[in-house]
Design a protein around this motif. Structure first.
Motif, PDB file in Angstrom:
ATOM      1  N   GLU A  33       0.830  -1.199   0.000  1.00 13.08           N
ATOM      2  CA  GLU A  33       0.000   0.000   0.000  1.00 13.08           C
ATOM      3  C   GLU A  33       0.865   1.249   0.000  1.00 13.08           C
ATOM      4  OE1 GLU A  33      -4.094   1.233   1.951  1.00 13.08           O
ATOM      5  OE2 GLU A  33      -2.572   0.936   3.509  1.00 13.08           O
ATOM      6  N   ASN A  34       1.921   1.251   0.806  1.00  8.18           N
ATOM      7  CA  ASN A  34       2.807   2.408   0.875  1.00  8.18           C
ATOM      8  C   ASN A  34       3.562   2.628  -0.430  1.00  8.18           C
ATOM      9  OD1 ASN A  34       2.059   2.941   3.524  1.00  8.18           O
ATOM     10  ND2 ASN A  34       3.736   1.742   4.400  1.00  8.18           N
ATOM     11  N   LEU A  35       3.825   1.551  -1.166  1.00  9.39           N
ATOM     12  CA  LEU A  35       4.499   1.664  -2.460  1.00  9.39           C
ATOM     13  C   LEU A  35       3.585   2.263  -3.522  1.00  9.39           C
ATOM     14  CD1 LEU A  35       6.384  -1.765  -2.609  1.00  9.39           C
ATOM     15  CD2 LEU A  35       7.443   0.512  -2.440  1.00  9.39           C
ATOM     16  N   VAL A  37       0.569   0.544  -4.676  1.00  7.73           N
ATOM     17  CA  VAL A  37      -0.204  -0.440  -5.427  1.00  7.73           C
ATOM     18  C   VAL A  37      -1.695  -0.100  -5.336  1.00  7.73           C
ATOM     19  CG1 VAL A  37      -0.643  -2.126  -3.586  1.00  7.73           C
ATOM     20  CG2 VAL A  37      -0.257  -2.930  -5.917  1.00  7.73           C
ATOM     21  N   ASP A  38      -2.452  -0.489  -6.353  1.00  3.36           N
ATOM     22  CA  ASP A  38      -3.878  -0.162  -6.386  1.00  3.36           C
ATOM     23  C   ASP A  38      -4.751  -1.200  -5.693  1.00  3.36           C
ATOM     24  OD1 ASP A  38      -3.971   2.275  -8.240  1.00  3.36           O
ATOM     25  OD2 ASP A  38      -2.776   0.853  -9.399  1.00  3.36           O
ATOM     26  N   ILE A  39      -4.374  -2.474  -5.798  1.00  6.01           N
ATOM     27  CA  ILE A  39      -5.178  -3.561  -5.251  1.00  6.01           C
ATOM     28  C   ILE A  39      -4.245  -4.570  -4.593  1.00  6.01           C
ATOM     29  CG2 ILE A  39      -6.975  -5.284  -5.731  1.00  6.01           C
ATOM     30  CD1 ILE A  39      -7.184  -3.963  -8.579  1.00  6.01           C
ATOM     31  N   VAL A  40      -4.629  -5.064  -3.434  1.00  3.69           N
ATOM     32  CA  VAL A  40      -3.932  -6.190  -2.806  1.00  3.69           C
ATOM     33  C   VAL A  40      -4.904  -7.362  -2.735  1.00  3.69           C
ATOM     34  CG1 VAL A  40      -2.665  -7.053  -0.813  1.00  3.69           C
ATOM     35  CG2 VAL A  40      -2.453  -4.642  -1.466  1.00  3.69           C
ATOM     36  N   PHE A  41      -4.565  -8.417  -3.438  1.00  2.00           N
ATOM     37  CA  PHE A  41      -5.347  -9.645  -3.437  1.00  2.00           C
ATOM     38  C   PHE A  41      -4.661 -10.702  -2.576  1.00  2.00           C
ATOM     39  CE2 PHE A  41      -6.112  -8.019  -7.854  1.00  2.00           C
ATOM     40  CZ  PHE A  41      -7.494  -7.957  -7.851  1.00  2.00           C
ATOM     41  N   ASN A  42      -5.449 -11.637  -2.051  1.00  2.40           N
ATOM     42  CA  ASN A  42      -4.884 -12.912  -1.608  1.00  2.40           C
ATOM     43  C   ASN A  42      -5.447 -13.988  -2.530  1.00  2.40           C
ATOM     44  OD1 ASN A  42      -7.507 -13.153  -0.612  1.00  2.40           O
ATOM     45  ND2 ASN A  42      -6.917 -13.147   1.539  1.00  2.40           N
ATOM     46  N   TRP A  43      -5.561 -15.232  -2.054  1.00  2.00           N
ATOM     47  CA  TRP A  43      -6.255 -16.262  -2.827  1.00  2.00           C
ATOM     48  C   TRP A  43      -7.036 -17.149  -1.879  1.00  2.00           C
ATOM     49  CZ3 TRP A  43      -1.141 -18.730  -5.014  1.00  2.00           C
ATOM     50  CH2 TRP A  43      -0.543 -19.529  -4.045  1.00  2.00           C
ATOM     51  N   ASP A  44      -7.934 -17.930  -2.425  1.00  2.00           N
ATOM     52  CA  ASP A  44      -8.848 -18.732  -1.606  1.00  2.00           C
ATOM     53  C   ASP A  44      -8.490 -20.205  -1.714  1.00  2.00           C
ATOM     54  OD1 ASP A  44     -10.964 -19.364   0.059  1.00  2.00           O
ATOM     55  OD2 ASP A  44     -12.488 -19.233  -1.518  1.00  2.00           O
ATOM     56  N   ARG A  73      -6.242   2.567   1.948  1.00  2.00           N
ATOM     57  CA  ARG A  73      -6.436   3.135   0.617  1.00  2.00           C
ATOM     58  C   ARG A  73      -6.679   2.088  -0.459  1.00  2.00           C
ATOM     59  NH1 ARG A  73      -3.590   3.333  -3.708  1.00  2.00           N
ATOM     60  NH2 ARG A  73      -1.754   2.471  -2.674  1.00  2.00           N
ATOM     61  N   VAL A  74      -5.913   1.016  -0.439  1.00  2.00           N
ATOM     62  CA  VAL A  74      -5.968   0.030  -1.523  1.00  2.00           C
ATOM     63  C   VAL A  74      -7.316  -0.697  -1.538  1.00  2.00           C
ATOM     64  CG1 VAL A  74      -3.501  -0.403  -1.643  1.00  2.00           C
ATOM     65  CG2 VAL A  74      -4.905  -1.721  -0.037  1.00  2.00           C
ATOM     66  N   SER A 102     -14.110  -1.983   5.278  1.00  2.00           N
ATOM     67  CA  SER A 102     -13.048  -1.346   4.506  1.00  2.00           C
ATOM     68  C   SER A 102     -13.420   0.043   4.004  1.00  2.00           C
ATOM     69  CB  SER A 102     -12.680  -2.220   3.301  1.00  2.00           C
ATOM     70  OG  SER A 102     -13.760  -2.287   2.381  1.00  2.00           O
ATOM     71  N   GLY A 103     -14.657   0.454   4.225  1.00  2.00           N
ATOM     72  CA  GLY A 103     -15.096   1.735   3.698  1.00  2.00           C
ATOM     73  C   GLY A 103     -15.281   1.719   2.192  1.00  2.00           C
ATOM     74  N   GLY A 104     -15.741   0.581   1.658  1.00  2.00           N
ATOM     75  CA  GLY A 104     -16.040   0.498   0.230  1.00  2.00           C
ATOM     76  C   GLY A 104     -14.840   0.193  -0.637  1.00  2.00           C
ATOM     77  N   ARG A 105     -13.961  -0.707  -0.171  1.00  2.00           N
ATOM     78  CA  ARG A 105     -12.746  -1.019  -0.938  1.00  2.00           C
ATOM     79  C   ARG A 105     -12.675  -2.481  -1.386  1.00  2.00           C
ATOM     80  NH1 ARG A 105      -8.352  -0.728   2.092  1.00  2.00           N
ATOM     81  NH2 ARG A 105      -9.374  -0.434   4.108  1.00  2.00           N
TER      82      ARG A 105
END
Length: 263
Positions: A33-35, A37-44, A73-74, A102-105
């Protein structure tokens, strides 16, 4: 071929929750996030997909709830949720809840599932690829319906990302239900998938430009690959990183390229 139009280039990180302790995963999400990036995903999944098959691993959706609080933010989401593991109405409610936290994220990434070990070890019926796809097709309108009934409602229209490249079923589901399509492959493969998706959109009377194109990338040199994919209407590029240490050098290179493209 669909033009990227005015849609900005976005960079995602698939932070694979394997072979690492949670403190490291949390710290890496914050670093990404600090770098910028727009989205941080994991996987299921319930087990690592590569490396030591019984290595450390953490569950997807409880982690997304934690990321909703630990980031600010992300956008966050799964790349992708396995439709088989949760009742569609429950998944809709979980997504709505993380959306509010997340406030709509939140992005709801979803697919039909494929990792047989998860199914066997956790007691889900694996069935057939076609059957799992049919189940996904039945689940998507149920998720949409449940969102319309929840109190409180989601904070926004939660973006639906569908992952996969199946041309007869998956891409038809994308055309009907998705805000984002996520695929893999070199530009030649992506070009074919985009053409099929555009035709499904035409058949349904939907403007294909409404669907964001997202592709997983592994190159350390985004200039050539990124330009080719941009010409195909791809605007979101996702880099994977695995534990235990989560090397983000490739991510930094793609973020720098994004900033140059977006101006």
């Amino acid at each position: 071929m669909t033009s990227a139009g005015n849609r900005p280039v976005r960079i995602g990180l698939q932070l694979q929750p394997q072979h690492a302790d949670y403190a490291t995963i949390r710290r890496t999400a914050s670093e990404a996030e600090n770098l910028g990036v727009d989205i941080v995903f994991n996987w299921d999944h319930f087990y690592p997909l590569f490396g030591e098959p019984e290595g450390q691993h953490f569950e997807c959706w409880t982690m997304l709830g934690a990321w909703a609080e630990s980031t600010s933010r992300v956008e966050i989401g799964a790349l992708v949720t396995c439709n088989s593991y949760r009742n569609p109405e429950l998944l809709a409610d979980m997504a709505r809840t993380v959306d509010h936290i997340s406030g709509g994220r939140l992005i709801l990434g979803i697919g039909s599932g494929w990792f047989e070990k998860d199914y066997e070890e956790y007691g889900y019926e694996f069935g057939t690829a076609g059957g799992r796809l049919d189940d996904l097709g039945e689940a998507l309108p149920r998720i949409e319906s449940r969102w319309s009934k929840l109190n409180p409602a989601p904070t926004r229209k939660i973006p639906v990302l569908i992952g996969g490249g199946g041309e007869k079923k998956t891409l038809k589901f994308v055309a009907k239900h998705a805000d984002i399509w996520h695929g893999f492959g070199d530009p030649e493969v992506v070009e074919r998938k985009v053409a099929v998706l555009d035709q499904h959109c035409a058949d349904l009377g939907r403007d294909p430009a409404e669907i964001e194109r997202s592709v997983g990338v592994q190159s350390d040199d985004p200039a050539e690959l990124g330009a080719k994919l941009l010409d195909l209407g791809v605007t979101t590029f996702t880099i994977g990183a695995s534990g235990p240490d989560y090397d983000l050098d490739r991510l930094k290179t793609w973020i720098a390229w994004r900033d140059k493209i977006n101006g």
